[in-house]
Design an enzyme around this catalytic site. Structure first.
Site: not given
Ligand SMILES: *Cc1c(COP(=O)(O)O)cnc(C)c1O
Length: 251
Positions: A102, A173, A197
């Site tokens: 990521w 993030d 998530k």
């Molecule tokens: C799942 C995830 C993303 C991506 O998210 P999308 O909604 O698919 O763009 C980005 N960063 C982390 C840490 C993730 O776990």
């Protein structure tokens, strides 16, 4: 039918209570005689629900008043692109920790919008397997517009539990760890998360932004990704994902 549990990170399970309530209210939300998806986002009942969801998030995370809480679209990756365009100039240098998949995607997206993305620290082979370089070995830039990291690398399984001690505003993030533990929001410039998530359905995203960082977005930033514009319009510059917002509120 027996109830299964999906342990995959995302889209992840939603609380059964939330799904049951959504089911009960599906055809008649809040006594309106229609579903929550079938009324205007400007309707007072909807606006009330939306503001309550924001206030609940503010209460849960103890978000200080000088932070905007934005409910956006485009998931986590949308924020990879929104962050540099909103809080760095095209001539800026920005620092990123490269700790997994990521972080890598975030870095490659930022490279489109700023003159230099400095990899301040990486993952290396340690005695017990992969580990993040020690902060004393990080190569921070003198005048970075911000420092970006991913506290929980969902795919690689690498986590950083301490908030980094750096001069630049910290951008995190938190797509797979937001709301999983107490957090000192005041230590961050921007916290963002794709919703699927820990918060709600996919495609939805949350950004918590220190107001000090707003005011000088890059010229080409698309209006729906413009933090300042979205803040001014209560995250309703365009029609929000009304159903996702409602579900996130229930969660
Ligand atoms: C799942 C995830 C993303 C991506 O998210 P999308 O909604 O698919 O763009 C980005 N960063 C982390 C840490 C993730 O776990």
């Amino acid at each position: 039918m027996s109830q299964l549990f999906n342990f995959s990170a995302g889209p992840a399970m939603l609380p059964v209570e939330v799904l049951k309530q959504a089911q009960e209210e599906l055809l008649n939300w809040n006594g309106q005689g229609v579903s929550v998806m079938e009324i205007s986002h400007r309707d007072p009942a909807y606006v009330h629900m939306a503001r309550e969801a924001e206030q609940d998030l503010r209460d849960l995370l103890n978000v200080p008043d000088d932070y905007e809480v934005l409910f956006l679209q485009g998931g986590g990756r949308g924020q990879f692109s929104a962050v540099p365009q909103n809080i760095a100039s095209p001539h800026a240098t920005v620092d990123y920790l490269d700790t997994g998949i990521w972080s890598g995607f975030a870095i490659r997206e930022a490279e489109k919008f700023v003159s230099r993305v400095n990899i301040a620290g990486q993952v290396q082979e340690g005695a017990k397997g992969k580990e993040i370089q020690s902060p004393k070995d990080w190569k921070l830039s003198e005048n970075a517009a911000y420092f970006h990291y991913c506290p929980n690398e969902t795919v690689d399984g690498i986590a950083l539990h301490e908030i980094p001690d750096v001069k630049a505003p910290i951008v995190a993030d938190m797509s797979s760890n937001i709301l999983s533990e107490p957090l000192d929001v005041s230590k961050f410039g921007v916290i963002y998360a794709g919703a699927q998530k820990n918060i709600g359905p996919s495609g939805f995203a949350i950004a918590i932004v220190n107001k000090k960082l707003l005011g000088q977005p890059q010229k080409q930033v698309s209006s729906i990704m413009d933090y300042q514009l979205q803040a001014k319009d209560g995250s309703m510059y365009n029609t929000p994902n009304t159903f996702a917002w409602y579900l996130a509120g229930l969660v």
